[in-house]
Design an enzyme around this catalytic site. Structure first.
Site, PDB file in Angstrom:
ATOM      1  N   GLU A   1      -0.699  -8.824   4.936  1.00  0.00           N
ATOM      2  CA  GLU A   1      -0.499  -8.973   6.384  1.00  0.00           C
ATOM      3  C   GLU A   1      -1.807  -8.899   7.163  1.00  0.00           C
ATOM      4  OE1 GLU A   1      -0.779  -4.529   6.075  1.00  0.00           O
ATOM      5  OE2 GLU A   1      -0.314  -6.242   4.784  1.00  0.00           O
TER       6      GLU A   1
ATOM      7  N   CYS B   1       0.833  -1.202   0.000  1.00  0.00           N
ATOM      8  CA  CYS B   1       0.000   0.000   0.000  1.00  0.00           C
ATOM      9  C   CYS B   1       0.873   1.260   0.000  1.00  0.00           C
ATOM     10  CB  CYS B   1      -0.968  -0.051   1.188  1.00  0.00           C
ATOM     11  SG  CYS B   1      -2.361   1.085   1.059  1.00  0.00           S
TER      12      CYS B   1
ATOM     13  N   HIS C   1      -3.450  -5.761   1.139  1.00  0.00           N
ATOM     14  CA  HIS C   1      -2.704  -6.006   2.375  1.00  0.00           C
ATOM     15  C   HIS C   1      -2.631  -7.498   2.703  1.00  0.00           C
ATOM     16  CE1 HIS C   1      -2.342  -1.856   4.068  1.00  0.00           C
ATOM     17  NE2 HIS C   1      -3.346  -1.634   3.232  1.00  0.00           N
TER      18      HIS C   1
END
Length: 235
Positions: A205, A86, A203
């Site tokens: 994660e 990002c 994302h």
């Protein structure tokens, strides 16, 4: 294995990255403040999401000038794995480590939702646990996620196989609605020519546990750790 997670003023996904790598996958994480000129002894680098310097000027433009980015560039030049997520992707483009630009979403709205991605390459250290054409489900949260390149540069990017992920529908098909931020060619992630620097808007994660709705992101991060483990074991 030690993963450097670089912190900039305004980073807000650094703890998410640490949770994914350290508590879910069992790696060690070292936070590196953006003013540090060296990374120390680390095996991979993550530039996390957030709003570095409040996204003033352009997303990632000021962070790209931070002292630590010289060390990140040197690390990448030596072949070290670098993942920009990002805002981290924005920083990598502004620093010249990846091609293109991340522009304001055409809707002028912040987008926070799950999206589907199609894996375009499965031969990278980041994607080795996937198969080409596989559809992943990952969350996005961004205001400047529209990937842009001029026609000639875009053709070179495609010809060189640097597109890693595209926005698609749940069946893996491209359409205007699935390309939520209007990125050219529905591009959601790109890699450098060497294949060791990846920038992506979704994302991974935040998709490492079933409780959160998807574990697809964990497989990307595990791929990085698999690569590091093989490299450490090599004579």
């Amino acid at each position: 294995m030690t993963i450097a997670v670089v912190r900039f003023p305004g980073s807000n996904c650094d703890d998410d990255a640490r949770h994914a790598f350290e508590f879910v996958l069992g790696a060690r994480v070292r936070y590196v403040w953006h003013r540090e000129p060296r990374l120390g002894k680390v095996d991979a680098v993550v530039l996390p999401g957030g709003f570095s310097y409040g996204d003033y000027l352009r997303g990632g433009a000021l962070a790209a000038l931070s002292p630590v980015m010289g060390a990140v560039r040197d690390f990448a030049d030596r072949g070290g794995p670098v993942l920009g997520i990002c805002n981290g992707w924005q920083i990598l483009t502004e620093a010249g480590l990846l091609p293109g630009q991340l522009a304001r979403n055409p809707s002028l709205h912040f987008l926070c939702q799950d999206v589907h991605l199609r894996v375009e390459r499965d031969d990278l250290l980041f994607t080795q646990r996937f198969r080409r054409g596989q559809v992943l489900r990952l969350p996005i949260a961004h205001n400047e996620g529209c990937f842009y390149l001029d026609d000639a540069a875009l053709e070179r990017l495609e010809d060189r196989g640097q597109v890693v992920f595209r926005y698609v529908d749940a069946k893996g098909e491209r359409d205007a609605e699935a390309n939520v931020n209007g990125s050219r060619h529905a591009i959601a992630g790109v890699v450098n020519e060497r294949g060791n620097v990846l920038g992506m808007m979704p994302h991974p994660e935040r998709a490492v546990e079933a409780l959160l709705g998807s574990e697809d992101g964990a497989e990307l991060l595990r791929g990085m750790l698999d690569h590091l483990g093989r490299s450490a074991a090599a004579p």
